[in-house]
Design an enzyme around this catalytic site. Structure first.
Site, short mmCIF file in Angstrom:
data_model
loop_
_atom_site.label_atom_id
_atom_site.label_comp_id
_atom_site.label_asym_id
_atom_site.label_seq_id
_atom_site.Cartn_x
_atom_site.Cartn_y
_atom_site.Cartn_z
N GLN A 51 0.82 -1.22 0.00
CA GLN A 51 0.00 0.00 0.00
C GLN A 51 0.85 1.26 0.00
O GLN A 51 0.32 2.35 -0.27
CB GLN A 51 -0.93 0.02 1.21
CG GLN A 51 -2.00 -1.06 1.16
CD GLN A 51 -2.94 -0.94 2.33
OE1 GLN A 51 -2.67 -1.49 3.39
NE2 GLN A 51 -4.01 -0.18 2.17
N CYS A 90 -10.68 0.19 3.46
CA CYS A 90 -9.28 0.06 3.12
C CYS A 90 -8.75 1.42 2.70
O CYS A 90 -9.40 2.11 1.91
CB CYS A 90 -9.12 -0.95 1.97
SG CYS A 90 -7.41 -1.21 1.47
N LEU A 91 -7.59 1.79 3.22
CA LEU A 91 -7.02 3.09 2.87
C LEU A 91 -6.72 3.17 1.38
O LEU A 91 -6.62 4.27 0.84
CB LEU A 91 -5.75 3.34 3.68
CG LEU A 91 -5.96 3.54 5.19
CD1 LEU A 91 -4.63 3.65 5.90
CD2 LEU A 91 -6.82 4.76 5.46
N HIS A 132 -7.18 -9.18 6.54
CA HIS A 132 -7.24 -8.14 5.51
C HIS A 132 -5.83 -7.74 5.07
O HIS A 132 -5.55 -7.65 3.87
CB HIS A 132 -8.00 -6.93 6.09
CG HIS A 132 -8.10 -5.76 5.18
ND1 HIS A 132 -9.30 -5.26 4.71
CD2 HIS A 132 -7.14 -4.96 4.64
CE1 HIS A 132 -9.06 -4.22 3.93
NE2 HIS A 132 -7.75 -4.00 3.88
N GLU A 133 -4.95 -7.52 6.05
CA GLU A 133 -3.59 -7.08 5.71
C GLU A 133 -2.79 -8.18 5.01
O GLU A 133 -2.06 -7.91 4.05
CB GLU A 133 -2.85 -6.61 6.96
CG GLU A 133 -3.48 -5.43 7.68
CD GLU A 133 -3.79 -4.27 6.76
OE1 GLU A 133 -3.11 -4.07 5.74
OE2 GLU A 133 -4.76 -3.55 7.06
NI NI Z 1 -6.48 -2.57 2.99
#
Ligand code: NI
Length: 169
Positions: A51, A90-91, A132-133
């Site tokens: 990310q 989610c960012l 998630h990560e």
């Molecule tokens: Ni995410």
């Protein structure tokens, strides 16, 4: 420490398989520190290296409970149990949320910033954040798995896993 730019959905780096970390050096420690700062400044509860444009298998998570910040390097889920459908954001997918099924409990084997192996078990919201990560490391976004989108006018109860961010309660 420095805040890094968060890449968003559409960036093909988010879709690549991240590479195992082999060097546990100052550069890795800087990356993990920067990821933590970036996560906190974005009001997130988790962030994966892809990310911030780094294709390495490491994530940071802090869901705001007594466990505090944890860095997981080369993490692998070695056990999981139960299932819970809950909200995620989610960012890297700003402005959206969705309901996703995740295990209720997971055990992850990983290494710390110095390369020391350890295992950690998480339940509920923290287990969701871990899942998630870790998905990010395999190029998977929650929107690939969500059972349905959550819309703004909906009163979605509970916390939003990973990276909640603005626009979420
Ligand atoms: Ni995410």
């Amino acid at each position: 420490m420095a805040r890094r730019r968060i890449v968003e959905i559409g960036d093909e780096g988010l879709r690549k398989i991240a590479k195992p970390v082999e060097k546990f050096d100052r550069r890795l420690q800087n990356l993990l520190e920067d990821m933590a700062q970036t996560m906190y400044e974005a009001d997130g509860v988790g962030l994966a290296a892809p990310q911030v444009g780094v294709r390495k298998r490491c994530v940071v998570v802090d869901v705001g409970d007594e466990n505090g910040l944890i860095a997981l390097v080369n993490p692998v889920i070695i056990a999981s149990d139960g299932e819970d459908v809950g909200p995620e954001g989610c960012l890297s997918v700003p402005g959206r949320r969705g309901m996703v099924a995740r295990p209720d409990r997971v055990t992850v084997r990983a290494q710390d910033a110095a390369g020391n192996p350890f295992e950690v078990t998480a339940e509920g919201f923290r287990a969701r954040a871990f899942c998630h990560e870790l998905d990010h490391l395999d190029g998977i976004l929650y929107v690939d798995k969500m059972v349905r989108e959550i819309f703004d006018d909906e009163d979605a109860e509970g916390e939003t896993a990973d990276e909640a961010g603005e626009g979420n309660d």
